[in-house]
Design a protein around this motif. Structure first.
Motif, short mmCIF file in Angstrom:
data_model
loop_
_atom_site.label_atom_id
_atom_site.label_comp_id
_atom_site.label_asym_id
_atom_site.label_seq_id
_atom_site.Cartn_x
_atom_site.Cartn_y
_atom_site.Cartn_z
N GLN A 190 22.88 22.43 15.53
CA GLN A 190 23.07 21.85 13.72
C GLN A 190 23.51 23.47 12.91
O GLN A 190 24.39 22.53 11.88
CB GLN A 190 21.76 21.94 13.65
N THR A 206 15.07 21.09 17.07
CA THR A 206 15.88 22.52 17.84
C THR A 206 15.66 22.75 18.22
O THR A 206 16.37 23.22 19.58
CB THR A 206 16.67 22.33 15.88
N ASP A 216 22.52 18.67 18.13
CA ASP A 216 22.16 18.52 17.07
C ASP A 216 22.53 17.90 15.79
O ASP A 216 22.84 18.66 14.91
CB ASP A 216 21.64 19.76 16.81
N GLU A 217 22.26 16.76 15.47
CA GLU A 217 22.67 16.91 13.75
C GLU A 217 24.24 16.65 14.31
O GLU A 217 24.73 17.57 12.69
CB GLU A 217 21.91 17.14 12.77
N ARG A 264 18.98 25.60 5.31
CA ARG A 264 19.76 23.83 6.03
C ARG A 264 19.05 22.82 5.45
O ARG A 264 19.81 22.38 5.14
CB ARG A 264 19.14 24.50 7.39
MG MG Z 1 16.84 20.97 13.68
#
Ligand code: MG
Ligand code: ATP
Lengths: 261, 248
Positions: free
Chosen positions: A81, A41, A157-158, A253
């Motif tokens: 993300q 990230t 991002d994911e 997260r």
């Molecule tokens: Mg990340």
């Protein structure tokens, strides 16, 4: 299309990204893999003008994000993300806001909004405030929003974090179609190894801020004499769980991720 | 242009949707108006000041503009916390425009708030000397609102969590409010207080409101407007600069 040279980011004494080099060609789908806290990230943030590199340079569609952020920003789109929707606006308003910010002309914007919201099956919820959505629904909306303007480079991002397999496959079909029609370059991260293997042209694996391997999925398997990308990944990055230097947001997260699985 | 409009619109939508915030931000000025207005009224009258509600109402209108404006400015902290700031920060729009749209939106909200408090003060017995005064009053409200939204944005751009909020409350909003002449006349003050009041931009906003609504002024309306405009310009510039330096 994307080029990073000796790209480094330090937070105080801690080096999150350590002098990495890579290049992504136009129209390529590039997977950027690595354990939690590896620096994925952070790298994306440097590529997308959100944070400045401590040292090293980036070229994005020929622009340097530090020197000409506005030109760089015109070149890409991103799905973050973490959540980045406005909870107090409706789903449709979030889309409209994005479309206007990215200068998508009105008629096209309205068409695409409808098409994309139907695509992620949120059209019948278009007038509901985002705060009433489930995690997966928010994720779907973020993806729809990211696809609204058709950028030259797409950072994901994911993107499929917490999404059901139907939506995941759908999303990839859409992205691949986009690439075919417009030559979009895609840079994505994921923790699902099958997803990376299935959808990427090339892969780079980052660990502790350094790129430890790169190549196609096949090449990575060959390098490590393993028979799956997951095994290759584990053999390259070790088996211990990463929790070094985790910030509060990272903890949240992690928790969110566990929730969704 | 369209981008500034959509950012402005977002600010208005957020405001109109948060009932709790609207009610809360109206209850407070009303409380001040009633408690102070009726509490100090008799003393003020005896001291020869005339009707205190008449004097106080522009001050309270200024107060609600101040609070709402700073609050919408520092909403950036929320946006950062909830992630939405990222979405605007990567958009292919100059940060100057983003800052500008937000600030205009915040200032509009604060002006609306000021007008509503004006209407409330009518219920409490306030009467402007001339209804036409409402137009210059709204101009002053809008300038004051712009000024403090820009200030809120500037401060919030340098903070990255909610903790900063309390700090802003205690060290910016409260002193700005209490030392501005919102509650007391600026004539015949001790020199130190007077000096501070002179450096407090809200003093000019409230003085301008008093001129527009009750025909009283300390600095003169021209000076009020000039100073408000100048300070607003400076804060917009500083705010834009700090905003453009935000990293996430
Ligand atoms: Mg990340
Ligand atoms: N703002 C920050 N301040 C200090 N350290 C940070 C900051 N942001 C990230 N880090 C640290 O930098 C490292 C890399 O974080 P990053 O978010 O890039 O990881 P990631 O590869 O995206 O991991 P994940 O798979 O969990 O998303 C982590 O150790 C993290 O704690």
């Amino acid at each position: 299309m994307i080029k990073a040279e000796n790209l480094t980011k330090k937070y105080d004494e801690f080096t999150a990204v350590d002098s990495i080099n890579f290049e992504v060609e136009k129209g390529e789908i590039f997977a950027f893999l690595g354990p939690n806290g590896a620096g994925k990230t952070t790298t994306i943030k440097m590529l997308t003008t959100l944070t400045k590199p401590t040292s090293g340079t980036v070229q994005l569609n020929g622009f340097n994000p530090v020197e000409s952020p506005d030109d760089a920003r015109k070149s890409f789109g991103i799905v973050f993300q973490d959540q980045s929707l406005d909870d107090e606006l409706t789903a449709w308003e979030n889309m409209e806001f994005h479309g206007v910010l990215y200068g998508v002309e009105k008629k096209l914007r309205r068409e695409r909004i409808e098409q994309l919201m139907k695509f992620v099956e949120l059209w019948d919820r278009k007038n509901d405030l985002v705060k009433t959505f489930s995690g997966g629904m928010k994720r779907r909306l973020e993806i729809a929003r990211g696809l609204l303007h058709h950028p030259k480079i797409f950072f994901l991002d994911e993107p499929t974090l917490g999404l059901d397999p139907q939506t995941r496959n759908h999303m990839w079909e859409y992205i691949k179609k986009l690439r075919q029609e417009e030559g979009t370059t895609i840079f994505f991260t994921t923790h699902y190894m099958e997803e990376a293997e299935k959808n990427s042209d090339r892969i780079a694996i980052i660990d502790h801020g350094k790129i430890v391997a790169r190549g196609t999925a096949g090449e990575l398997k060959q390098q490590t004499s393993t028979d799956s990308l997951e095994a290759a990944f584990l053999s390259l990055t070790g088996k211990d769980i990463r929790d070094e230097h985790a910030t509060g947001a990272d903890h949240m997260r992690m928790r969110r991720r566990m929730w969704h699985r | 242009m369209q981008t500034i409009y959509i950012l402005w619109l977002r600010q208005l939508k957020r405001y109109s949707r948060s009932r709790a915030r609207i009610i809360g931000s109206l209850a407070q000025p009303l409380l001040f108006l009633v408690a102070l207005g009726f509490g100090f009224g008799p003393i003020y009258q005896k001291a020869g000041g005339g009707n205190y509600i008449q004097f106080l109402a522009p001050g309270i209108i200024g107060m609600s503009v101040l609070f709402t404006a700073v609050f919408t400015g520092i909403e950036i902290i929320w946006d950062r916390q909830f992630g939405f700031l990222k979405e605007t920060m990567v958009a292919p729009v100059t940060r100057l425009k983003i800052m500008f749209g937000r600030t205009l939106g915040g200032a509009t909200v604060a002006t609306i708030q000021g007008v509503v408090v004006f209407l409330l003060s009518l219920i409490a017995g306030f009467r402007p000397v001339s209804w036409l005064g409402l137009f210059p009053a709204m101009l002053v409200m809008f300038l004051t609102a712009l000024l403090f939204t820009a200030l809120g944005t500037a401060i919030a751009s340098t903070l990255d969590d909610m903790q900063g909020f309390q700090l802003i409350m205690n060290f910016v909003i409260m002193p700005v409010f209490f030392l501005s002449g919102a509650l007391f006349p600026l004539d015949g003050l001790p020199p130190v207080i007077m000096l501070v009041a002179r450096f407090d931009p809200l003093s000019y906003g409230i003085d301008g409101l008093r001129w527009a609504l009750i025909g009283l002024t300390h600095f003169g309306f021209g000076q009020d407007l000039a100073i408000l405009t100048a300070v607003t310009a400076v804060l917009l510039a500083v705010g834009s600069y700090l905003f453009s330096k935000i990293e996430i």
